[in-house]
Design an enzyme around this catalytic site. Structure first.
Site, PDB file in Angstrom:
ATOM      1  N   SER A 166       0.843  -1.201   0.000  1.00  0.00           N
ATOM      2  CA  SER A 166       0.000   0.000   0.000  1.00  0.00           C
ATOM      3  C   SER A 166       0.874   1.245   0.000  1.00  0.00           C
ATOM      4  CB  SER A 166      -0.888   0.003   1.251  1.00  0.00           C
ATOM      5  OG  SER A 166      -1.556   1.235   1.411  1.00  0.00           O
ATOM      6  N   TYR A 182      -1.394  -0.846  10.434  1.00  0.00           N
ATOM      7  CA  TYR A 182      -1.597  -1.052   8.998  1.00  0.00           C
ATOM      8  C   TYR A 182      -0.398  -0.557   8.180  1.00  0.00           C
ATOM      9  CZ  TYR A 182      -3.799  -1.235   4.431  1.00  0.00           C
ATOM     10  OH  TYR A 182      -4.082  -1.513   3.110  1.00  0.00           O
TER      11      TYR A 182
END
Length: 267
Positions: A141, A155
């Site tokens: 990501s 995350y």
């Protein structure tokens, strides 16, 4: 010119979002598939859709269970499947500040996002290297390339780990014919934000910041086939990555902190 490796493409978290888009992209390219996720009904629906194009196997599996990676590998072996491409896509976010969730919740997250990725790679990579060709596509990501914000505390850290893991593995495995790529999309139109409860926040963002899952999948597959170690889809996100590299850290931290309320639940 790259040679298409024989064998199956195994995609984790294939039941929706980028995982399903990757399955459709590989099917479009004629690659036999092994699809795995927790939701059997969605897996079966996707398999039914794609089976007219390529052979499709489905294996229901929950990567939050520490026994799953070895069981998934054993099942692929039992079915006689050579996994030539491994796509580590399964993932999710834990909303809120770090102490708003109990440790068991974080432990399951780390199992899915780090340990399962490392173990599946460790189990499937040897046969790729023995065959002299293979592909590993790790869906990371943009969160792993820019300073972290408050909320979803693990995350960004997990995605940064995945990027570094991919970079090292790419250097180790390239001489043995295996390409490794970290795919780093920004905001993508999937159900991810519905699951994390941040849909209302992110819906206020500029439409130009959103990527299409099919676009992300196509960019990722192109990148791993070409042997590119890092793939950032979309010109806006390429620009953000360059800004993160060039601007002073303190300034980037202030920018991220100011914008975090638009896409992160930090309470």
């Amino acid at each position: 010119m790259t040679t298409t490796p024989p064998g199956h493409t195994l995609i984790t978290g294939a039941s929706s979002g980028i995982g399903a888009a990757l399955a459709r992209e590989y099917a479009r390219r004629g690659r036999p598939l092994v699809l795995t996720a927790r939701r059997v009904d969605r897996l079966q629906a996707l398999a039914d859709e794609l089976s007219a194009q390529v052979p499709v196997e489905i294996i229901a599996a929950d990567l939050a269970d520490p026994a799953t990676p070895s069981a998934l590998f054993a099942e692929a072996q039992r079915r006689g499947l050579f996994v030539a491409t491994l796509v580590n896509n399964a993932g999710y976010g834990v909303p809120g500040r770090y102490l708003s969730a109990d440790w068991d919740t974080h432990a399951r997250f780390l199992q899915v996002m780090l340990t399962a990725v490392a173990e599946l790679t460790h189990r499937f990579l040897p046969s790729m290297e023995a065959a002299g060709h293979g592909r590993i596509l790790n869906v990371a990501s943009m969160a792993g390339l820019v300073p972290a914000s408050a909320g979803h505390t693990l995350y960004g850290a997990s995605k940064a780990w995945m990027i570094k893991f991919s970079e090292a593995l790419a250097q180790e495995s390239r001489p043995r014919g295996v390409h490794v790529t970290a795919l780093c999309p920004g905001f993508t139109l999937t159900e991810f934000h519905d699951v994390t409860g941040t849909r209302d926040r992110v819906s206020r963002m500029s439409p130009g910041m959103w990527l299409d899952a099919a676009q992300v999948a196509r960019a990722g597959v192109d990148a791993v086939e070409a042997g590119r170690v890092l793939c950032v889809p979309g010109w806006r996100y390429k620009l953000i990555r360059q800004m993160a590299k060039l601007l002073p850290d303190a300034l980037m931290h202030r920018i991220v902190a100011a914008r975090a309320k638009d896409f992160r639940d930090a309470e």
